[in-house]
Design an enzyme around this catalytic site. Structure first.
Site: not given
Ligand code: XMP
Length: 496
Positions: A312, A410
């Site tokens: 991430c 997303r």
């Protein structure tokens, strides 16, 4: 000694799993007797609190089958067409231990050259032959290496060499019955046919040796394996959800990096009213205010984590997120009061972090990188600098957002002219098969709970909330002391 969880997480800093340690408790029982049963959603309890991430380098049918066999749950990713995702769900729901429900099949017109290629690529040495080479068509023979390995002309057709007198089992027989027929036939593969002689499955001698029981398997009322699947919140995702429900999915996970949105509210309400018994997991959230909304909208489970995953970059790029241990503690505590189980999602890189996530109140952990290098994860192995690796990528990486299913939604990046990545694409080392790796994680976690002095996940939660489980913050030097240090070189092997 130490602090209670409440004292630790009420401090003004946000903490990651790395920042603290759990103090040992009193052991009066064997680690083998620790139970890891835990709630995954309002109505689903797992024997092992492990869930695999809906990522295209982590969870497709093979991963989900193995997660469920070993007591956990797999969430099939949605970076694909509806049909592909539903096929994965169906393969999990149709899985029967020992039976191959989609055996590789050829037609009588297939050449030996093609069989050679298949053997090279997939290792199959025996194939059922059906009239048109498809499953559910009339079985006309079986062809194995022994039928053709001395034939020089590889353009010869299967019809000329196949064995036409085939020993078969009939659909509906038990695995035990099929195994007996297979053993007596002395063949490598046993086709299973329906009453019209059409091929419906096969069992193989190789698998026979590997067959074992899975007493912890996660199953539905009809004894089929449990499976989850993710969707986004686009209008067309309602059709995806409908198809997944039709395919037999047990849990739908609404995949978003920031779940506190109008889009998610609309999707949760739609799913809960259209399919009342379907379990819907919302997220991701990291704050109580976000969780409060999703719980009000009707979720059956919450996914916690924003920017804590190994791939991430959300916290860097968006300046939004929260250190994972603090998120898990606060959200889980609030959600528990409302009967909603929580999944600690992201940043689980070893057994200790699984234990720490549960000790923050998470009912289950969701894992991406930890499972990505296993044989059952999608994708092929490759070598780099002598190390065997598999690709692993964030669903918010440019790579994943541009691929066919497009996971841009997303990250609310779907409509944007320029896609802003919130993840990277990389690789992880080979971890072998889940059939060894999951028992390693499970056994390790039992030992960890034993060290804390708790016999079950339920007892762990009691100790967290009554303050008897004690925590301590770790300085940077305490963290180095707790890792391997002061060696010139060493070899690490995590299980054997
Ligand atoms: P681990 O640490 O297990 O994390 O590899 C897996 C989780 O990370 C999330 N995820 C992402 N988060 N950008 C993000 O900020 C991404 O590209 C990305 N892809 C996955 C997701 O929650 C997953 O379960």
């Amino acid at each position: 000694d130490g602090l209670s969880a409440e004292e630790l997480f009420s401090k003004s800093n946000g903490y990651t799993y790395q920042d603290y340690i759990i103090l040992p408790g009193y052991i009066s029982f064997d680690a083998a007797n620790v139970t890891l049963r835990s709630q995954a959603t309002k109505t689903i309890t797992l024997n092992v609190p492990f869930i695999s991430s809906p990522m295209d380098t982590v969870t497709e049918a093979q991963m989900a089958i193995h997660m469920a066999l070993y007591g956990g749950l797999g969430i099939i990713h949605c970076n694909n067409t509806i049909e592909e995702q539903c096929n994965h769900v169906r393969r999990v729901k149709r899985f029967e231990n020992g039976f191959i429900l989609d055996p590789f099949t050829v037609s009588p017109q297939t050449t030996l050259e093609y069989l050679d290629e298949i053997k090279f690529k997939h290792g199959f040495s025996g194939c059922p032959v059906t009239e048109d080479g498809k499953l559910k068509s009339k079985l006309v023979g079986i062809v194995t290496t022994r039928d053709h390995d001395f034939i020089k002309d590889r353009s010869t057709l299967v019809s000329e060499v196949m064995t036409k007198e085939v020993v078969t089992a009939t659909q509906g027989c038990t695995l035990e019955e099929a195994n007996t027929i297979l053993k007596n036939s002395k063949k490598g593969k046993l086709p299973v046919v329906d009453k019209d002689g059409c091929l419906v499955a096969a069992i193989s001698r190789k698998d026979l040796r590997k067959n074992r029981d899975f007493p912890l398997a996660s199953k539905d009322a009809g004894k089929r394996l449990l499976v989850g699947a993710s969707i986004h919140t686009r209008p067309e995702d309602k059709a995806r959800a409908a198809a997944l429900v039709e395919a037999g999915v047990d849990v739908i996970v609404i995949d978003s990096s920031q779940g506190n949105s109008t889009y998610q509210m609309e999707m949760i309400r739609h799913l809960k009213s259209a399919y009342p018994s379907l379990q819907v997991v919302g997220g991701n959230v990291v704050c109580v205010a976000q969780a409060k909304n999703l719980i009000e909208w009707g979720v059956d489970g919450l996914r916690i984590g924003m920017g804590s995953g190994s791939i991430c970059t959300t916290q860097e790029v968006m300046a939004v997120g929260r250190p994972q241990a603090t998120s898990v503690y606060h959200v889980s505590k609030y959600a528990r009061e409302h009967g909603v189980p929580c999944w600690a999602d992201g940043g689980i890189s070893n057994i200790g972090k699984i234990a720490k996530a549960l000790a923050c109140g998470a009912s289950c952990v969701m894992m991406g990188s930890l499972l990505a290098g296993t044989e059952e994860a999608p994708g092929d192995y490759f070598y780099k600098d002598g190390v065997r690796l598999k690709h692993y990528r964030g669903m918010g990486s440019i790579d994943a957002m541009q691929s066919k299913g497009g996971s841009a939604d997303r990250y609310f990046s779907e409509q944007a002219a320029v896609r802003v990545a919130q993840g990277v694409s990389g690789s992880v080392v080979d971890k072998g098969s889940l059939s060894r790796y999951l028992p390693y994680l499970t056994t390790g976690l039992k030992h960890s709970l034993q060290d804390m002095g708790v016999r079950s996940v339920k007892d762990l939660f009691e100790a967290v909330y009554d303050g008897s489980l004690r925590f301590e913050l770790r300085t940077a030097s305490a963290q180095s002391e707790g890792a391997v240090h002061d060696l010139h070189s060493y070899q690490r092997k995590d299980f054997g």
